[in-house]
Motif scaffolding. Structure first.
Motif, PDB file in Angstrom:
ATOM      1  N   ASP A 142     -13.477  -6.886  28.441  1.00 51.11           N
ATOM      2  CA  ASP A 142     -13.196  -6.155  27.201  1.00 51.11           C
ATOM      3  C   ASP A 142     -14.390  -5.305  26.745  1.00 51.11           C
ATOM      4  O   ASP A 142     -14.287  -4.538  25.797  1.00 51.11           O
ATOM      5  CB  ASP A 142     -12.855  -7.177  26.108  1.00 51.11           C
ATOM      6  CG  ASP A 142     -12.206  -6.525  24.904  1.00 51.11           C
ATOM      7  OD1 ASP A 142     -11.402  -5.590  25.102  1.00 51.11           O
ATOM      8  OD2 ASP A 142     -12.516  -6.935  23.768  1.00 51.11           O
ATOM      9  N   LEU A 143     -15.538  -5.456  27.449  1.00 50.76           N
ATOM     10  CA  LEU A 143     -16.762  -4.787  26.991  1.00 50.76           C
ATOM     11  C   LEU A 143     -17.348  -3.891  28.074  1.00 50.76           C
ATOM     12  O   LEU A 143     -17.285  -4.219  29.261  1.00 50.76           O
ATOM     13  CB  LEU A 143     -17.819  -5.823  26.581  1.00 50.76           C
ATOM     14  CG  LEU A 143     -17.431  -6.812  25.469  1.00 50.76           C
ATOM     15  CD1 LEU A 143     -18.552  -7.818  25.231  1.00 50.76           C
ATOM     16  CD2 LEU A 143     -17.103  -6.076  24.172  1.00 50.76           C
TER      17      LEU A 143
ATOM     18  N   HIS B 126     -16.540   1.501  18.297  1.00 47.27           N
ATOM     19  CA  HIS B 126     -16.609   0.664  19.499  1.00 47.27           C
ATOM     20  C   HIS B 126     -17.928  -0.105  19.604  1.00 47.27           C
ATOM     21  O   HIS B 126     -18.103  -0.912  20.506  1.00 47.27           O
ATOM     22  CB  HIS B 126     -16.358   1.508  20.766  1.00 47.27           C
ATOM     23  CG  HIS B 126     -17.430   2.493  21.100  1.00 47.27           C
ATOM     24  ND1 HIS B 126     -17.592   2.995  22.386  1.00 47.27           N
ATOM     25  CD2 HIS B 126     -18.401   3.076  20.354  1.00 47.27           C
ATOM     26  CE1 HIS B 126     -18.601   3.850  22.397  1.00 47.27           C
ATOM     27  NE2 HIS B 126     -19.109   3.913  21.189  1.00 47.27           N
TER      28      HIS B 126
ATOM     29  N   VAL C 186     -20.660  -2.757  19.604  1.00 46.88           N
ATOM     30  CA  VAL C 186     -20.809  -4.210  19.481  1.00 46.88           C
ATOM     31  C   VAL C 186     -22.256  -4.490  19.078  1.00 46.88           C
ATOM     32  O   VAL C 186     -22.522  -5.068  18.046  1.00 46.88           O
ATOM     33  CB  VAL C 186     -20.427  -4.936  20.786  1.00 46.88           C
ATOM     34  CG1 VAL C 186     -20.666  -6.436  20.653  1.00 46.88           C
ATOM     35  CG2 VAL C 186     -18.978  -4.653  21.144  1.00 46.88           C
TER      36      VAL C 186
ATOM     37  N   LYS D  87     -17.013  -1.991  22.850  1.00 45.17           N
ATOM     38  CA  LYS D  87     -15.660  -2.404  23.220  1.00 45.17           C
ATOM     39  C   LYS D  87     -15.099  -1.362  24.184  1.00 45.17           C
ATOM     40  O   LYS D  87     -15.340  -0.166  24.002  1.00 45.17           O
ATOM     41  CB  LYS D  87     -14.770  -2.498  21.983  1.00 45.17           C
ATOM     42  CG  LYS D  87     -15.163  -3.651  21.096  1.00 45.17           C
ATOM     43  CD  LYS D  87     -14.368  -3.649  19.812  1.00 45.17           C
ATOM     44  CE  LYS D  87     -14.921  -4.701  18.871  1.00 45.17           C
ATOM     45  NZ  LYS D  87     -14.705  -4.385  17.468  1.00 45.17           N
TER      46      LYS D  87
ATOM     47  N   HIS E 242      -7.724   0.489  21.202  1.00 48.65           N
ATOM     48  CA  HIS E 242      -8.221  -0.845  21.546  1.00 48.65           C
ATOM     49  C   HIS E 242      -7.394  -1.860  20.778  1.00 48.65           C
ATOM     50  O   HIS E 242      -7.404  -1.822  19.539  1.00 48.65           O
ATOM     51  CB  HIS E 242      -9.708  -0.963  21.179  1.00 48.65           C
ATOM     52  CG  HIS E 242     -10.312  -2.291  21.523  1.00 48.65           C
ATOM     53  ND1 HIS E 242     -10.375  -3.339  20.639  1.00 48.65           N
ATOM     54  CD2 HIS E 242     -10.858  -2.732  22.665  1.00 48.65           C
ATOM     55  CE1 HIS E 242     -10.949  -4.372  21.220  1.00 48.65           C
ATOM     56  NE2 HIS E 242     -11.260  -4.029  22.454  1.00 48.65           N
TER      57      HIS E 242
END
Ligand code: UDP
Length: 236
Positions: free
Chosen positions: A22-23, A69, A71, A82, A183
């Motif tokens: 997911d990253l 996005h 993190v 993300k 997302h």
């Protein structure tokens, strides 16, 4: 979080997959291009500046309830993000006439616009990123009408937050480009916000402190980028 395989290499960044599906990790490079790759060069430490500025601005937007996005900032050049399903549109917001607005519509450079102009371009280098209206975007399958409305509203909200932030730092936010992606059913702001993707002028002298110094060989490119970094990061 560690980089695994290179997913994509763009003009200014590399994107790596990570151990978490997911990253991704965006690695900011010093390579600079302009005029759709016709002009190429490097700007020393640009990647470090753009990562630092982007992380700061994305964090600021998050504090204002605008989802991105980001993190976390992992290192000088690496941003943990993300993984988005990128929408093939570049959303440009303009507060002051410059660049293609001057060329295409004949505005005098520096004209303060009564209200911001929001434009959408098709993200396609082979086609030279043509300007689109909503019908084009829908016909091309770039986004739905509902998604386009979200992009426009989001771009205006981002502009309001950034304009205030930059004004406090004695910078004029002339115009900037945003990219968004999907997302988990939501639309998040992606990519970067940096002197590569914004026009920033000193509020008093109107000196250009952005990629136009590279585009038009104005000199002092590195100094302009580090001045933006200083004002964005140190003047808190
Ligand atoms: N921009 C960008 N990437 C692009 C095109 C534009 O980041 O591929 C940014 C540019 O830096 C400026 C704003 O979007 O801040 C508006 O750019 P413009 O349409 O004037 O085009 P340009 O003259 O930069 O090609």
């Amino acid at each position: 979080m560690k980089k695994t395989t290179l997913l994509y290499e763009g003009k200014a960044k590399k994107v790596f997959l990570t151990e978490n599906s997911d990253l991704v990790i965006q690695e900011f490079k010093d390579d600079a291009t302009a005029f759709n790759n016709k002009k190429k060069g490097t700007i020393a430490d640009k990647g470090v500046v753009n990562n630092a500025v982007s992380c700061k601005l994305f964090g600021l937007l998050e504090k204002h309830g605008i989802t991105t996005h980001l993190v976390e900032k992992l290192s000088d050049r690496d941003m943990l993000c993300k993984k988005l399903d990128i929408i093939k549109a570049e959303v440009v917001v303009r507060n002051i006439a410059a660049g293609s607005l001057v060329k295409r519509y004949g505005f005098a450079e520096g004209t303060v616009l009564d209200r911001p102009i929001v434009e959408i371009y098709l993200k396609d280098d082979d086609l030279d990123d043509p300007l689109m209206n909503e019908s084009h975007a829908v016909a091309l399958g770039v986004a739905t009408l509902d998604e386009l409305a979200v992009l426009k509203n989001r771009a205006e909200a981002i502009n309001a937050v950034l304009q205030q932030f930059f004004t406090e730092r004695k910078l004029m936010l002339v115009d900037f480009k945003l990219e968004f992606g999907r997302h988990d059913g939501a639309i998040l702001l992606g990519d970067e916000i940096s002197p590569d993707t914004c026009r920033l002028w000193d509020l008093e002298t109107k000196e250009k402190l952005d990629k136009d110094r590279f585009r038009f060989d104005l000199g002092g490119v590195e100094d302009a980028y580090s001045e933006v970094q200083r004002r964005v990061l140190e003047l808190d």
